[in-house]
Design an enzyme around this catalytic site. Structure first.
Site, mmCIF file in Angstrom:
data_model
loop_
_atom_site.group_PDB
_atom_site.id
_atom_site.type_symbol
_atom_site.label_atom_id
_atom_site.label_comp_id
_atom_site.label_asym_id
_atom_site.label_seq_id
_atom_site.Cartn_x
_atom_site.Cartn_y
_atom_site.Cartn_z
ATOM 1 N N GLU A 9 -6.107 6.725 -2.385
ATOM 2 C CA GLU A 9 -6.094 5.724 -1.318
ATOM 3 C C GLU A 9 -6.479 4.341 -1.853
ATOM 4 O O GLU A 9 -5.878 3.332 -1.503
ATOM 5 C CB GLU A 9 -7.077 6.134 -0.213
ATOM 6 C CG GLU A 9 -6.449 6.983 0.865
ATOM 7 C CD GLU A 9 -5.266 6.270 1.505
ATOM 8 O OE1 GLU A 9 -5.419 5.108 1.910
ATOM 9 O OE2 GLU A 9 -4.192 6.862 1.571
ATOM 10 N N HIS A 43 -9.946 8.335 3.241
ATOM 11 C CA HIS A 43 -9.793 6.975 3.755
ATOM 12 C C HIS A 43 -11.134 6.301 4.001
ATOM 13 O O HIS A 43 -11.193 5.140 4.373
ATOM 14 C CB HIS A 43 -9.013 6.984 5.071
ATOM 15 C CG HIS A 43 -7.614 7.451 4.917
ATOM 16 N ND1 HIS A 43 -7.257 8.773 5.025
ATOM 17 C CD2 HIS A 43 -6.481 6.773 4.626
ATOM 18 C CE1 HIS A 43 -5.956 8.884 4.827
ATOM 19 N NE2 HIS A 43 -5.462 7.697 4.582
ATOM 20 N N HIS A 86 0.837 -1.211 0.000
ATOM 21 C CA HIS A 86 0.000 0.000 0.000
ATOM 22 C C HIS A 86 0.867 1.256 0.000
ATOM 23 O O HIS A 86 0.673 2.165 -0.809
ATOM 24 C CB HIS A 86 -0.933 -0.005 1.215
ATOM 25 C CG HIS A 86 -1.715 1.264 1.408
ATOM 26 N ND1 HIS A 86 -3.064 1.357 1.143
ATOM 27 C CD2 HIS A 86 -1.348 2.505 1.820
ATOM 28 C CE1 HIS A 86 -3.479 2.594 1.382
ATOM 29 N NE2 HIS A 86 -2.453 3.309 1.813
ATOM 30 N N GLU A 87 1.803 1.305 0.936
ATOM 31 C CA GLU A 87 2.616 2.521 1.063
ATOM 32 C C GLU A 87 3.499 2.733 -0.160
ATOM 33 O O GLU A 87 3.648 3.852 -0.646
ATOM 34 C CB GLU A 87 3.453 2.458 2.339
ATOM 35 C CG GLU A 87 2.622 2.436 3.612
ATOM 36 C CD GLU A 87 1.696 3.643 3.756
ATOM 37 O OE1 GLU A 87 1.952 4.676 3.112
ATOM 38 O OE2 GLU A 87 0.720 3.546 4.504
ATOM 39 N N HIS A 104 1.700 4.321 -3.005
ATOM 40 C CA HIS A 104 1.585 5.784 -2.961
ATOM 41 C C HIS A 104 2.732 6.403 -3.769
ATOM 42 O O HIS A 104 2.573 7.451 -4.402
ATOM 43 C CB HIS A 104 1.643 6.296 -1.521
ATOM 44 C CG HIS A 104 0.310 6.297 -0.823
ATOM 45 N ND1 HIS A 104 -0.819 6.880 -1.372
ATOM 46 C CD2 HIS A 104 -0.070 5.808 0.387
ATOM 47 C CE1 HIS A 104 -1.835 6.730 -0.520
ATOM 48 N NE2 HIS A 104 -1.410 6.086 0.540
ATOM 49 N N TYR A 136 -4.758 14.611 -3.294
ATOM 50 C CA TYR A 136 -5.146 13.937 -2.059
ATOM 51 C C TYR A 136 -6.279 14.679 -1.377
ATOM 52 O O TYR A 136 -6.160 15.173 -0.255
ATOM 53 C CB TYR A 136 -3.929 13.835 -1.146
ATOM 54 C CG TYR A 136 -4.008 12.689 -0.174
ATOM 55 C CD1 TYR A 136 -3.986 11.372 -0.617
ATOM 56 C CD2 TYR A 136 -4.105 12.928 1.180
ATOM 57 C CE1 TYR A 136 -4.055 10.324 0.269
ATOM 58 C CE2 TYR A 136 -4.176 11.880 2.089
ATOM 59 C CZ TYR A 136 -4.149 10.586 1.627
ATOM 60 O OH TYR A 136 -4.222 9.549 2.523
ATOM 61 N N ASP A 184 -10.642 14.557 7.058
ATOM 62 C CA ASP A 184 -9.893 13.511 6.360
ATOM 63 C C ASP A 184 -9.731 13.856 4.872
ATOM 64 O O ASP A 184 -9.917 13.012 4.006
ATOM 65 C CB ASP A 184 -10.617 12.162 6.533
ATOM 66 C CG ASP A 184 -9.879 10.997 5.902
ATOM 67 O OD1 ASP A 184 -8.643 11.038 5.847
ATOM 68 O OD2 ASP A 184 -10.562 10.047 5.454
HETATM 69 ZN ZN ZN Z 1 -2.538 5.496 2.152
#
Ligand code: ZN
Length: 478
Positions: free
Chosen positions: A195, A273, A171-172, A175, A186, A268
């Site tokens: 996301e 998210h 996941h990271e 990005h 974002y 957020d």
């Molecule tokens: Zn993320």
């Protein structure tokens, strides 16, 4: 566009926040420690990225290299990055399981991008993959700092060691791929797509590594992180958004699975998210409908979309239209694949189409940074009410507390007085010129002096962030 907060931690900041205010003081103290370290780190990262070369300052791979170029470091419980190098590419395994897991996880991520999409690392040019393990004490997090991965060992009570989760590593790092390709803003729907793309490729890293078909996979994000006893199965569920956990310490999974339940919020970054559950489920439903390996047909359609002609402010409908176009380009007009893509999106209430430029990602614009307070403003009185709000994080939970300055401990009351009497917060908000996926956003509102400002955590000074955290936490756990 104006940016928001950020960083790339894998544990939703809101989850850490929930733990930080837990009745279990030991647990709360550990989570608070993680939050403090996050802050130092983010500040360090901002500095690192400000150097010449910016986000691409990591040395490029040697020409002709096709294979991951991994280096694993050990922070030995400290916070200096990258720490002591303990394993380089091709070195034999050490006795340290965390080192092995990190090395293997970075390798598995590189393998997905290369074997499934012929992409050589995150930038397509062989970007070296660097990781640090044993970061901080009881550190409940893992993140991509723009140049490297960092892993904590977890608190052992709610979270186990963060090198355990392959989909979280994926996941990271995804990005990073998005940063180098679609550059999805974002914020709002484009942020939720940012996301979701990370969840999609994160879960595909795991499935690819296990050789698991779409039908056999669990479609969970962060399942390996939760300690025994936590009421939940993971941090997120792509198959059934909103059902991943329901725990007294963590709260309930807030994700919607359909546009009918789309969450309109300014928190957020516009619910990035939270609403990511909708495109997550569309991808899951498509992959399961197609059968076979999800990274092959469904993953390739998403890859073509993210690396194709796509604007940074793309919204759900536009993204859905682009995935239909990508499926059509690869499989033909009216093909079963193209129809399956259309069906998957309509199943979550998204009609594939396009919208006018600028429509995407702007549903919930960032808060007005506010008008600088007159420097001559006298210090606010002890009866002054201040509302502090923290939003953002891996799944977008909000914490808020309204206080009068007089009810705070003396030092904090004075700190708030000086903060509100100057334009320091407004200056920090105005200085924010980039995006920080997965970080917190702090909002401060006050009627007199008039303040209404939202500031990303990574740009906050440590003393201000600590003040916000103490204020949010309240007297019980101060
Ligand atoms: Zn993320």
């Amino acid at each position: 566009m104006t940016t928001s907060p950020a960083c790339c931690s894998i544990v939703p900041p809101y989850l850490l926040a929930a733990l930080a205010s837990s009745d279990d003081e030991h647990l709360a103290a550990r989570a608070q420690g993680t939050l403090r370290v996050d802050e130092e780190l983010r500040r360090g990262r901002v500095t690192a990225e400000a150097r010449p070369g910016g986000r691409t300052a990591t040395p490029a791979a040697e020409p002709g290299t096709t294979g991951p170029q991994r280096t694993i470091h050990d922070a030995q419980g400290g916070t200096d990055l990258p720490g002591t190098q303990v394993r380089a590419e091709g070195d034999p395994a050490t006795a340290d399981e965390a080192v092995t897991q990190a090395y293997d996880g970075l390798g598995a991520t590189w393998q997905l991008w290369w074997e499934a999409y012929e992409r050589n690392s995150l930038d397509g040019k062989g970007l070296p993959l660097v990781a640090t393990v044993h970061y901080g004490q009881d550190y409940d997090n893992a993140f991509w700092d723009g140049t490297q991965m960092v892993f904590g060992d977890g608190d052992g009570v709610v979270f186990l060691g963060f090198t355990r989760s392959l989909d979280v590593i994926g996941h990271e790092l995804a990005h990073g791929v998005t940063q180098y390709t679609a550059g999805l803003n974002y914020q709002g729907q484009s942020g939720a797509l940012n996301e979701s793309v990370s969840d999609v490729f994160g879960v595909l890293v795991k499935q690819h590594s296990l050789g698991q078909s779409a039908g056999d996979a669990d479609w969970l994000i962060g399942a390996d992180l939760l300690a025994p006893g936590v009421k939940g199965v993971a941090l997120r569920s792509m198959a059934a958004p909103g059902t991943a956990y329901d725990d007294p310490r963590l709260g309930k999974d807030p994700q919607p699975a359909h546009m009918d339940d789309y969450v309109e919020t300014a928190d957020d970054n516009g619910g990035v998210h939270i609403n990511s559950g909708i495109p997550n489920k569309a991808f899951h439903d498509l992959a399961v409908a197609l059968g076979g390996n999800a990274w092959e047909v469904a993953g390739r359609i998403w890859y073509d979309t993210v690396t194709g002609e796509i604007s940074a402010d793309c919204d759900f409908a536009t993204f859905a239209g682009l995935t239909v176009a990508a499926a059509t380009a690869r499989h033909g007009e009216g093909s079963a694949e193209a129809e399956a893509v259309r069906t998957a999106w309509s199943g979550v209430g998204v009609t594939a189409g396009s919208s006018a430029p600028g429509d995407g990602g702007t549903a919930t614009p960032p808060a007005d940074p506010g008008t600088p307070t007159d420097p001559g403003t006298p210090a606010p009185a002890p009866g002054t009410e201040v509302a502090v709000r923290r939003t953002g994080g891996f799944a977008g939970r909000t914490r808020e507390r309204t206080v009068t300055l007089g009810e705070l401990p003396d030092d904090d009351g004075r700190a708030w007085q000086s903060l509100l009497a100057t334009d320091r917060l407004q200056g920090l908000a105005a200085a924010t010129d980039r995006e920080y996926p997965d970080a917190y956003c702090y909002g401060v509102r006050c009627a007199a002096p008039e303040v209404d400002v939202t500031v990303p955590e990574p740009v906050l000074d440590g003393d201000v962030r600590d003040l916000f955290e103490r204020t949010l936490r309240g007297p019980d756990l101060a």
